[in-house]
Design a protein around this motif. Structure first.
Motif, short mmCIF file in Angstrom:
data_model
loop_
_atom_site.label_atom_id
_atom_site.label_comp_id
_atom_site.label_asym_id
_atom_site.label_seq_id
_atom_site.Cartn_x
_atom_site.Cartn_y
_atom_site.Cartn_z
N LYS A 89 0.83 -1.02 0.07
CA LYS A 89 -0.18 0.17 0.06
C LYS A 89 0.78 1.09 -0.03
N MET A 90 2.04 0.93 0.68
CA MET A 90 2.65 2.36 0.75
C MET A 90 3.69 2.71 -0.21
N GLY A 91 4.26 1.44 -0.68
CA GLY A 91 5.07 1.73 -2.02
C GLY A 91 6.66 2.22 -1.52
N PRO A 92 7.58 2.49 -2.40
CA PRO A 92 8.77 2.81 -1.96
C PRO A 92 8.51 4.40 -1.39
N GLN A 93 9.16 4.71 -0.22
CA GLN A 93 9.05 6.04 0.53
C GLN A 93 10.31 7.03 -0.08
N LYS A 94 10.09 8.10 -0.02
CA LYS A 94 11.10 9.21 -0.33
C LYS A 94 11.99 9.34 0.79
N GLY A 95 13.24 9.05 0.62
CA GLY A 95 14.35 9.46 1.71
C GLY A 95 14.46 8.03 2.64
N LYS B 289 2.87 -9.14 -6.27
CA LYS B 289 2.43 -8.13 -6.12
C LYS B 289 3.27 -6.74 -5.71
N LEU B 290 4.32 -7.13 -4.76
CA LEU B 290 5.23 -6.11 -4.22
C LEU B 290 6.17 -5.99 -5.43
N ASP B 291 6.43 -6.84 -6.24
CA ASP B 291 7.43 -6.88 -7.40
C ASP B 291 6.82 -5.63 -8.41
N LYS B 292 5.67 -5.22 -8.15
CA LYS B 292 5.31 -4.16 -9.23
C LYS B 292 5.56 -2.53 -8.87
N LYS B 293 5.93 -2.68 -7.29
CA LYS B 293 6.53 -1.52 -6.74
C LYS B 293 7.71 -1.57 -6.28
N PHE B 294 8.38 -2.52 -5.71
CA PHE B 294 9.67 -3.01 -5.42
C PHE B 294 10.36 -3.78 -6.36
#
Length: 323
Positions: free
Chosen positions: A25-31, A49-54
């Motif tokens: 839900k959060m995805g990669p976070q800036k910083g 599913k995580l592979d789509k964001k990370f």
């Protein structure tokens, strides 16, 4: 760049499920960069599913994983994963060591059972005792941030029969100071409200008719706190303190023993919100405010709200700690 580790707790509990759902839900976070521990025997449901964001980068060696996390090779969209054969209790211990060494900026823990800690050969009674031992901190208190109210526990995992005999003014002042530390983490409007200190006995002792602890210890500690300019009120009647109309009166409740604070906190917040914060250690540790929920393990029914809150709180507190 913040480096945050997530330990997913018992391999047959919901820790990995809620960690995956939270990161999804959060995805990669800036910083910030994340490292997550999971058991080699686990079967992550949401990895695809995580592979789509990370981009997952997996290691069996914890040291190699840490070195990669700290290296220039680590990219913004990568998620470092340790696939471990060790007990989840040892993940917590190792992560605490890295935090103590300032290799990491903070840690988020999933639910870990006392049984798992025992199986690992550790003598600790919970996360708090592991963190206290590793950090060599004398006074560590459990704090809980909720969207309705906040709680600090003056005592943690001790038998109810020992609560009264363990009580003294010095220990109560330590709890009040921990509650004050949590108060200072809150938004400015909440910081202006006093700390509500609960009584130990029914009716807060009824002026000594139902117990002397309020008169002998609680009131004295409150007076000392007031001299130190810590805003406190109490002793509050325990069975009325957590009524809804009282939630907005206090910045933090200080409960005198474990269940006095956690029964109302968990009853109101459940798995929908709530963050556990360790107070008194020299690094940031947050956690979910619920248990392993092994009855729903593998059923994809776990709610990840508390884990999301815990990760976001860890990021916020870690950022504040390095300013």
């Amino acid at each position: 760049m913040l480096k945050i580790a997530i330990t997913s707790g018992d391999s047959d509990g919901i820790g990995l499920e809620i960690a995956e759902k939270a990161l999804l839900k959060m995805g990669p976070q800036k910083g910030a960069h994340f490292l997550i521990w999971r058991s080699a025997s686990s079967f992550p449901r949401n990895l695809k599913k995580l592979d789509k964001k990370f981009k997952l980068v997996s290691f069996a060696s914890p040291l190699k994983a840490l070195n990669y996390l700290l290296s220039a090779e680590m990219k913004a969209n990568q998620l470092v994963e340790i696939v471990s054969e060790e007990s989840p209790a040892l993940w917590v211990q190792q992560t605490a060591v890295w935090c103590q060494q300032k290799q990491l900026h903070g840690m988020v823990t999933g639910p870990l059972s006392k049984t798992e800690i025992y199986r690992a050969g550790l003598q600790d009674m919970g996360h708090t005792d592991i963190l206290k031992r590793i950090s060599r901190s004398q006074k560590v208190h459990m704090g809980f941030l909720g969207n309705k109210f906040n709680v600090v526990l003056n005592t943690a995992h001790i038998p109810l029969s020992k609560v009264s005999t363990s009580m003294n003014v010095v220990d109560l002042l330590s709890g009040i100071e921990a509650a004050n530390a949590l108060r200072k983490m809150l938004p400015v409007a909440q910081q202006k409200k006093p700390i509500g200190v609960l009584g130990l006995n029914p009716h807060a002792g009824e002026e000594g008719l139902i117990g002397i602890e309020e008169r002998e210890f609680v009131t004295k500690a409150l007076n000392e706190a007031a001299k130190a300019k810590i805003p406190v009120l109490g002793p509050l009647v325990p069975d009325a303190a957590f009524l809804e109309e009282n939630w907005k009166k206090y910045s933090v409740y200080l409960a005198l023993y474990h269940d006095q604070g956690l029964i109302p906190f968990k009853a109101i917040h459940g798995q929908k919100s709530g963050v556990h914060v360790s107070l008194g250690i020299p690094f940031v540790r947050t956690s979910v405010d619920h248990g392993t929920a092994k009855d729903i393990f593998g059923k994809n029914k776990a709610i990840a709200n508390s884990m999301i809150d815990a990760i976001q709180a860890c990021l916020r507190l870690a950022k504040s700690s390095i300013k």
